[in-house]
Each structure stands twice: as C-alpha cells, then as structure tokens.
Design a protein around this motif. Structure first.
Motif, short mmCIF file in Angstrom:
data_model
loop_
_atom_site.label_atom_id
_atom_site.label_comp_id
_atom_site.label_asym_id
_atom_site.label_seq_id
_atom_site.Cartn_x
_atom_site.Cartn_y
_atom_site.Cartn_z
N VAL A 58 -15.76 7.52 -9.27
CA VAL A 58 -16.11 7.31 -8.12
C VAL A 58 -15.71 6.07 -7.35
CG1 VAL A 58 -18.13 7.16 -6.26
CG2 VAL A 58 -18.24 9.13 -7.99
N ILE A 59 -15.78 5.04 -8.58
CA ILE A 59 -15.49 3.60 -8.18
C ILE A 59 -13.98 3.59 -7.98
CG2 ILE A 59 -15.24 1.31 -9.06
CD1 ILE A 59 -18.15 1.97 -10.55
N VAL A 60 -13.05 4.23 -8.91
CA VAL A 60 -11.87 4.02 -8.92
C VAL A 60 -11.12 4.96 -7.77
CG1 VAL A 60 -9.63 4.85 -10.05
CG2 VAL A 60 -11.67 3.83 -11.33
N ALA A 61 -11.93 6.02 -7.41
CA ALA A 61 -11.44 6.86 -6.31
C ALA A 61 -11.52 5.86 -5.02
CB ALA A 61 -12.04 8.23 -6.19
N SER A 62 -12.65 5.44 -4.86
CA SER A 62 -12.95 4.36 -3.66
C SER A 62 -11.72 3.74 -3.54
CB SER A 62 -14.23 3.86 -3.56
OG SER A 62 -15.26 4.83 -3.94
N LEU A 63 -11.47 2.68 -4.51
CA LEU A 63 -10.57 1.76 -4.46
C LEU A 63 -9.10 2.10 -4.22
CD1 LEU A 63 -11.90 -0.33 -7.66
CD2 LEU A 63 -11.90 -0.87 -5.28
N VAL A 64 -8.68 3.44 -4.86
CA VAL A 64 -7.53 4.22 -4.66
C VAL A 64 -7.35 4.66 -3.30
CG1 VAL A 64 -5.83 6.15 -5.27
CG2 VAL A 64 -7.26 4.70 -7.01
N THR A 65 -8.38 4.93 -2.61
CA THR A 65 -8.10 5.29 -1.18
C THR A 65 -8.09 4.20 -0.42
OG1 THR A 65 -9.92 6.91 -1.59
CG2 THR A 65 -9.74 6.70 0.80
N VAL A 66 -8.70 2.98 -0.51
CA VAL A 66 -8.39 1.79 0.00
C VAL A 66 -6.72 1.36 -0.18
CG1 VAL A 66 -8.88 -0.52 0.38
CG2 VAL A 66 -10.82 1.06 0.12
N THR A 67 -6.32 1.27 -1.15
CA THR A 67 -4.83 1.05 -1.58
C THR A 67 -3.96 1.91 -1.12
OG1 THR A 67 -5.84 0.09 -3.88
CG2 THR A 67 -3.35 0.76 -3.57
N GLU A 68 -4.34 3.38 -0.94
CA GLU A 68 -3.47 4.21 -0.38
C GLU A 68 -3.23 3.92 1.16
OE1 GLU A 68 -2.78 9.25 -0.02
OE2 GLU A 68 -4.55 8.14 -0.84
N LEU A 69 -4.31 3.82 2.05
CA LEU A 69 -4.40 3.36 3.26
C LEU A 69 -3.52 2.02 3.52
CD1 LEU A 69 -7.95 4.69 4.12
CD2 LEU A 69 -5.98 6.03 4.50
N LEU A 70 -3.77 1.18 2.86
CA LEU A 70 -3.10 -0.08 3.30
C LEU A 70 -1.59 0.09 2.84
CD1 LEU A 70 -5.33 -2.80 1.10
CD2 LEU A 70 -4.93 -2.37 3.74
N ILE A 71 -1.11 0.70 1.75
CA ILE A 71 0.30 0.97 1.74
C ILE A 71 0.95 1.92 2.92
CG2 ILE A 71 2.03 2.26 0.05
CD1 ILE A 71 0.35 1.20 -2.15
N GLN A 72 0.17 3.00 3.13
CA GLN A 72 0.52 3.74 4.32
C GLN A 72 0.59 3.02 5.44
OE1 GLN A 72 -2.18 7.19 5.02
NE2 GLN A 72 -0.65 8.28 6.25
N ALA A 73 -0.30 2.16 5.75
CA ALA A 73 -0.39 1.27 6.98
C ALA A 73 0.89 -0.03 6.98
CB ALA A 73 -1.56 0.64 7.19
N TYR A 74 1.08 -0.50 5.90
CA TYR A 74 1.86 -1.78 5.89
C TYR A 74 3.12 -1.44 5.34
CZ TYR A 74 -2.20 -4.06 7.72
OH TYR A 74 -3.27 -4.48 8.25
N ILE A 75 3.50 -0.52 4.26
CA ILE A 75 4.60 -0.25 3.68
C ILE A 75 4.99 1.19 3.58
CG2 ILE A 75 6.03 -1.05 1.46
CD1 ILE A 75 3.71 -2.46 0.62
N PRO A 76 5.04 1.61 4.78
CA PRO A 76 5.35 3.28 4.76
C PRO A 76 6.54 3.92 3.91
CG PRO A 76 6.00 2.06 7.02
CD PRO A 76 5.22 1.10 6.11
N ALA A 77 7.50 3.02 3.84
CA ALA A 77 8.88 3.42 3.21
C ALA A 77 8.25 3.72 1.46
CB ALA A 77 9.96 2.63 3.20
N LEU A 78 7.59 2.68 1.33
CA LEU A 78 6.95 2.91 -0.31
C LEU A 78 5.93 3.81 -0.21
CD1 LEU A 78 6.94 1.78 -3.25
CD2 LEU A 78 5.19 0.47 -2.32
N TYR A 79 5.41 4.28 0.66
CA TYR A 79 4.19 5.30 0.66
C TYR A 79 4.89 6.74 0.68
CZ TYR A 79 0.74 8.47 2.41
OH TYR A 79 -0.39 9.52 2.49
N GLU A 80 6.07 6.84 1.49
CA GLU A 80 6.75 7.93 1.43
C GLU A 80 7.55 8.36 -0.03
OE1 GLU A 80 7.02 10.38 3.52
OE2 GLU A 80 5.62 9.50 5.15
N ALA A 81 7.80 7.22 -0.58
CA ALA A 81 8.77 7.21 -2.04
C ALA A 81 7.73 7.99 -3.15
CB ALA A 81 9.37 5.96 -2.22
N LEU A 82 6.35 7.24 -2.86
CA LEU A 82 5.64 7.63 -4.02
C LEU A 82 4.78 8.70 -3.94
CD1 LEU A 82 4.13 3.96 -4.74
CD2 LEU A 82 5.89 4.88 -6.09
N GLY A 83 4.60 8.98 -2.63
CA GLY A 83 3.89 10.24 -2.41
C GLY A 83 2.69 10.64 -3.05
N ILE A 84 2.59 11.79 -3.76
CA ILE A 84 1.39 12.20 -4.32
C ILE A 84 0.89 11.34 -5.32
CG2 ILE A 84 2.31 13.50 -6.11
CD1 ILE A 84 -0.94 14.21 -4.23
#
Length: 227
Positions: A74-100
């Motif tokens: 639960v702790i790790v999932a919460s932190l990963v969700t925040v990290t994923e949203l930040l990457i999606q918002a500020y580094i969309p190219a990297l978000y698309e490259a890393l995907g799932i």
C-alpha cells in the motif's frame, strides 16, 4: 558517517541490485533500449525506494507482523502513483516511452526486498541511504545497458548520433536478445573483477546459513548471539 557511506557502496557496487543480486530484471531488459529510458526508469525507482524505505522505517514498530507485506505494498503503491502522475504531467515523452513499467514499480522486487530486509529493521537515516544506494546502483546498470544498446543498435547515445554515416548499426542490440547479451557482459565483468556479496563469501567459507546450530565465529553469528 561510515555506516551511511557503506550503504551507498553496498547498493552501487557490492550488492548492485541488477548486476550482483539479479533483481529488477524485467524493467532492465525492457526499457534499456535507450540511455534516456534507463535514466528515467532508474531515477523513478530511486525516488520510490528512498521514500518507501523512509516511511516503512518510521512505521516499523507500528506495523503488525501479520499485515507487514500488504502494508508495504500500500505504501509503495501510493508513492508510485504520485511518481507516475508527476512524470505524466512534466515529462510526457518519458511517460510514453516507459509505459506500463512505471506502475509496475509497485511490484519491483528491489523495493519490496529492501523494505523487508533493511528498512523494517533499521533507522530512517540508514534506510534512506540504503534506498539511495540501491537506487543509484539500479540507475547505473540501466543507464550503462541503455548506452551500450543504443550505441550499437542505433549508432547514437542519448539521441545524439556518434557513429559515422555508412557504418551499419547492429539491430539485434535494440531487441530482447541484445539486452541479455549486454547484461551478461556486465555481470561477467563484475565477476571478473572479484566483486562478491557477503552471501557468496559465506558459501565459499562453508556456511549453510543456520546460525543457531553454528559454533564458528562470524559477524552474523555474533549478531544472533547478541539478540
């Protein structure tokens, strides 16, 4: 200070999660086709490692043993969700490259392994340094693999062409077999220069890991005796 520096050295060199412990191989093989992908995935995992180790270490005396692993997830999932949203918002190219592979950080065995093996038993300061060391070791392995694969497979490094025109790149290195070849080469180099984990040293010394029935003097046996 020595203990903190030892955690850095341990994660980057002595027990590198990818090249020594052979953990986190799925993202290593999948996203290291380009150097920038390796840096992005490595730093994302490092951030989650540091924060999860810190939180779990703080709560180590409050989390019941019966729900220890679910609590970690639960702790790790919460932190990963925040990290994923930040990457999606500020580094969309990297978000698309890393995907799932960004949300899959939740089940990365490096993170859960360090939570169980170290953060749950040590102070927040040491836990943070352990997460930083392991994260930097993982980032270094991913980046090196990405550099070699991108250079040999595309003729570029971080998107910059470095191989002269007319020289044909070796396409296999940007495919899955190329990942296995590069990682195997790095592991062979690590073994050749004699970097060994404590577990391997104990095996070479004839230790079976059963401290309760062992009378031979060693650091691990002394720790068990003190407890």
């Amino acid at each position: 200070m020595k203990k903190y520096l030892e955690r850095l050295y341990n994660g980057v060199i002595k027990e590198n999660p990818t090249l020594v412990l052979m953990l986190g191989m799925c993202p290593t093989l999948a996203v290291s086709t380009r150097a920038i992908n390796g840096v992005g995935m490595g730093l994302s995992t490092t951030a989650v490692l540091i924060l999860s180790n810190f939180v779990i270490s703080l709560l180590r005396k409050l989390i019941p043993d019966q729900v220890r692993l679910p609590s970690y997830i639960v702790i790790v999932a919460s932190l990963v969700t925040v990290t994923e949203l930040l990457i999606q918002a500020y580094i969309p190219a990297l978000y698309e490259a890393l995907g799932i592979y960004i949300p899959l950080i939740v089940v990365n065995c490096i993170i859960l392994g360090r939570a169980e093996a170290y953060a749950n038993k040590n102070t927040p300061g040491l836990a943070v340094m352990d997460g930083l060391g392991m994260g930097l070791g993982f980032t270094a392995a991913l980046t090196l693999a990405g550099v070699v694969r991108e250079l040999l497979g595309n003729g570029s490094v971080f998107g910059i062409n470095v191989i002269p025109e007319g020289v044909e790149p070796i396409g296999i290195f940007v495919q899955p077999p190329g990942a296995f070849l590069v990682i195997a080469l790095f592991i062979a180099i690590m073994n050749a220069i004699g970097i060994k984990t404590r577990q391997r040293k104990l095996v070479e010394e004839g230790c079976d890991g059963c401290c309760s029935a062992c009378t031979a003097p060693c650091e691990k046996n002394e720790e068990v005796a003190e407890k």
